[in-house]
Scaffold this active site. Structure first.
Site, short mmCIF file in Angstrom:
data_model
loop_
_atom_site.label_atom_id
_atom_site.label_comp_id
_atom_site.label_asym_id
_atom_site.label_seq_id
_atom_site.Cartn_x
_atom_site.Cartn_y
_atom_site.Cartn_z
N GLY A 1 30.81 -16.13 -14.56
CA GLY A 1 31.33 -15.05 -14.12
C GLY A 1 30.82 -14.97 -12.21
CB VAL B 1 27.05 -14.29 -14.32
CG1 VAL B 1 26.86 -13.79 -15.82
CG2 VAL B 1 27.35 -13.06 -13.10
CG ASP C 1 33.02 -0.82 -13.72
OD1 ASP C 1 33.52 -0.50 -14.47
OD2 ASP C 1 32.89 -2.07 -13.15
#
Length: 278
Positions: free
Chosen positions: A17, A24, A132
């Site tokens: 990611g 990530v 989120d």
């Protein structure tokens, strides 16, 4: 990545990611277990604001204990390249899953919705706001969701540094009060839960696609597209989409209502097919 790089005691294996401020990695801990390591990008690794944001993420995630939330394992804010280590969650992000295989159906959808509500209940019980909840931040394995990414989470009652007019989160899944610049609350997360579940059920964002202005206009007008969402789930989503945050149910209440819906479905199936043989 060529030769595997080490960060602290962790061996970085593959990039899984990338965002504007962090990368990530799938990594391996000293005992050979897979973990996820989020490392600040070189461009921001020395910026106090980026470091403090990562520290808030660690603090918030460390408080949450849930089988449906990726847990915090470790982290080092004072490292040359600050990082956090989280539970690695195998599976597929909900948005990718829907794109590849279409929406969730039947009991699988209801179990998914209930477990995501349980995840959010655990977050709120820990005194944290996720801020989120969106299909990109829900990893799915079977009908089991795991909520990830506490990058903009806040502890309840902490000062919210978001400036008026600055939208934080995934816009198509935000509660109307956040679009208007109000403070985030657990009810804001519940609205985002409903948007995410509606997308899981239909394969499309409930307030449409297109321009940010158009999506935000439909959110503010309460124009949720729930066509194709089965009852009683659709009714529960409508309560979670209420314009007034004080009128929305809690995540715990929603999880309980969905448990009841699953039990009703089991009883109906028994009536249709007859009681199992003794």
């Amino acid at each position: 990545m060529g030769k595997h790089r080490r960060l602290g005691g962790y061996r970085l294996l593959d990039e899984i990611g990338r965002g504007s401020t962090a990368v990530v990695y799938l990594a391996m801990d000293p005992r050979g277990r897979e973990v996820a390591v989020k490392e600040l990008s070189p461009e921001v690794a020395g910026e106090p604001e980026a470091i403090s944001r990562l520290a808030r993420e660690m603090s918030a995630q460390a408080r949450v204990r849930s089988e449906y939330v990726a847990g915090l394992i470790d982290g080092e804010i004072t490292a040359e390249r600050p990082y956090v280590v989280m539970q690695y969650v195998p599976g597929t992000p909900l948005n990718d899953l829907i794109s590849a295989y279409g929406p969730l159906r039947g009991e699988r959808l209801v179990r998914f919705a209930r477990r995501l509500a349980l995840a959010l209940g655990d977050v709120h019980d820990a005194g944290v706001l996720h801020r989120d909840v969106a299909p990109g931040n829900v990893i799915v394995m079977g009908d089991r969701p795991t909520l990830i990414d506490f990058g903009i989470a806040h502890e309840t009652g902490a000062e919210q540094i978001t400036r008026r007019g600055m939208v934080v989160g995934t816009p198509a899944y935000l509660a109307p009060e956040l679009i208007e610049g109000e403070r985030a609350t657990p009810a804001s997360d519940v609205f985002s839960w409903a948007s995410t579940v509606a997308c899981a059920a239909t394969g499309r964002p409930p307030f449409g696609r297109g321009s940010l202005h158009g999506v935000c206009f439909r959110i503010l007008r309460g124009q949720a597209d729930l066509d194709g969402v089965p009852e009683p789930l659709a009714g529960l989503l409508r309560t979670a989409f209420r314009r007034d945050p004080s009128g929305r149910p809690t995540a715990r209440w929603l999880a309980g209502a969905l448990a009841g819906a699953l039990a009703d479905g089991d009883r109906a199936a028994t009536r249709r097919h007859g009681a199992p043989a003794a």
